[in-house]
Enzyme design. Structure first.
Site, short mmCIF file in Angstrom:
data_model
loop_
_atom_site.label_atom_id
_atom_site.label_comp_id
_atom_site.label_asym_id
_atom_site.label_seq_id
_atom_site.Cartn_x
_atom_site.Cartn_y
_atom_site.Cartn_z
N HIS A 145 -3.60 -12.85 -12.87
CA HIS A 145 -3.04 -12.34 -11.90
C HIS A 145 -3.75 -12.19 -10.47
O HIS A 145 -5.18 -12.31 -10.74
CB HIS A 145 -2.33 -11.17 -12.02
N CYS A 186 -1.49 -15.08 -7.77
CA CYS A 186 -0.95 -14.66 -6.58
C CYS A 186 -1.88 -14.37 -5.63
O CYS A 186 -3.10 -13.98 -5.76
CB CYS A 186 -0.15 -13.25 -6.97
#
Length: 436
Positions: A145, A186
């Site tokens: 992430h 991300c």
């Protein structure tokens, strides 16, 4: 005599160039920072990357792998001991040599591995680090992430400023000749954006997304009830599986991946002149056929979802596939709890924003809607770390939805809000509400 020496000069130069090339070695560092069944895809990506490097001739002693290793033998795995990276795909877990597992997979250890800090890794995993030198080619692949200026490692963050300083140190100490970095996360473009990756140190990087958007998960598997891959990672690896990497350049692979990834903006940074180098110089030179070559590949864009929505989509699928009313009710409650957590996450950030700027409503609106570039790292890093440690109820690293709101902290810092005001707002939020 002089004429003979002049005639021999091109041959001597060519021989010297060949000797330098022969001395260069290929190294790989592969990292999946997350854990948990919802994040299956990250370790699947990492295992697939490992298989590519091995199939292309990079020896296992020159590949360093960091992954939590809680997927292959997870109780939810219908094929124990196996991991796949696409529907009906082959097992990519078999043969993967993992150097660092569980809590050993953290930012501090990752940076020590890159810097070749053997002393610092004594007693941790098997202690292996990059032992590359000034002629060597290094390939780094990170999957997890992300958020503005951050990539996640289990329960901790790696900040862009720390990665930046590590790369500069590696360059200063001549720990590579050329280095390539592929990042799946991300907002991963923020790790190298705004001159965080200099153009004159022989490092080329590509990222799954720009500095402001999500990367996307793909290949929802109904049997495993989780996503098997990530679009950017799947695209570059499926390309590497089928191409002759000795004739494909880094730029060509980048352009293919950028064109075929329509869920986010694939980015490139650093020394772009390295794009003319063959991919084989970083992923290995063996041209034998690979395990995926002759199999049709489904389009990963078709069922792709933003990374922060993965858990929501998995729970929705589990509700649909529930085999009993009891199971459906249990999963439905988990889905409702997740929705509540997301609402509370939004409230927490908004509350902290308001307190940080003395409840100036117009400024709060700006802070919640602007997307300013991250430049004030000296402010951003300490306040995000303070939030991580002093607002445990937010569960910042494990709550995949929460990091997507850290752009508000970027905005606070870029508006020159004092660190003390932001930290005080976090403390007051923890004291006066149940949000933290």
């Amino acid at each position: 005599m002089a004429r003979k020496l002049l005639a021999l000069l091109p041959l001597l130069v060519a021989a010297y160039a060949r000797s330098i090339n022969e001395e260069s070695k290929h190294w790989g560092v592969i990292v999946a920072g997350s854990n948990g069944w919802f994040n299956y895809r990250h370790q699947a990506d990492a295992c697939h990357a490992y298989q590519i490097l091995r199939k292309n001739g990079i020896p296992e002693e020159r590949i360093i792998t960091m992954m939590y290793d809680d997927i292959a033998n997870n109780r939810e795995n219908p094929t124990p001991g196996k991991i796949i990276n696409r529907p009906d795909g082959p097992d990519v877990y078999h043969g993967v040599k993992i150097d660092y597992r569980e809590e050993e997979v953290n930012p501090e250890n990752f940076l020590k591995v890159l810097k070749g800090d053997k002393e610092g890794m004594v007693g941790i995993g098997n202690g292996r680090v990059l032992e590359s030198g000034p002629n060597d080619h290094v390939f780094v692949n990170f999957v997890d992430h992300g958020a503005p200026g951050i990539i996640a490692f289990g329960s901790k963050f790696l900040h862009a400023s720390d990665l930046h300083h590590t790369i500069l140190k590696m360059n200063e100490e001549q720990r590579y000749g050329q280095m390539v970095i592929y990042v799946e996360a991300c907002e991963s473009g923020s790790m190298f954006d705004k001159n965080l990756l200099p153009k004159d140190i022989n490092v080329f990087a590509t990222t799954a997304a720009n500095a402001h958007e999500s990367s996307y998960a793909c290949y929802m598997d109904k049997e495993r009830k989780t996503f098997l891959g990530d679009v950017y990672s799947v695209r570059w690896m499926e390309d590497s599986d089928k191409e002759d990497l000795s004739t494909e350049t880094l730029t060509k692979q980048f352009e293919i991946v950028r064109r075929e990834t329509n869920t986010s903006h694939v980015m490139e940074f650093g020394n772009l002149t390295m794009g003319s180098i063959d991919v084989a110089e970083f992923q290995g030179k063996n041209t034998e056929m690979h395990i995926f070559d002759k199999q049709p590949i489904p389009n990963p864009n078709l069922d792709a979802v933003p990374s922060e929505d993965v858990e929501m989509n998995i729970l929705q699928l589990k509700v649909q596939l529930a085999e009993s009313d009891w199971e459906r009710e249990l999963v439905s409650q988990k889905l409702e709890d997740l929705k509540i957590t997301r609402r509370r996450t939004e409230e927490t950030f908004k509350h902290i924003m308001a307190l940080s700027v003395n409840n100036n409503k117009d400024l709060v609106y700006d802070l919640m809607t602007e997307r300013l570039p991250l430049l004030a790292h000296d402010c951003y890093k300490p306040v995000t770390e303070y939030l991580r440690t002093n607002c445990p109820g937010l569960n910042l690293v494990k709550n995949d939805y929460a990091p997507r709101h850290l752009y508000t902290f970027v905005n606070l810092c870029e508006h020159q809000t004092p660190q003390e005001a932001i930290m005080g707002a976090i403390d007051k939020t923890a004291e006066d509400t149940d949000l933290c």
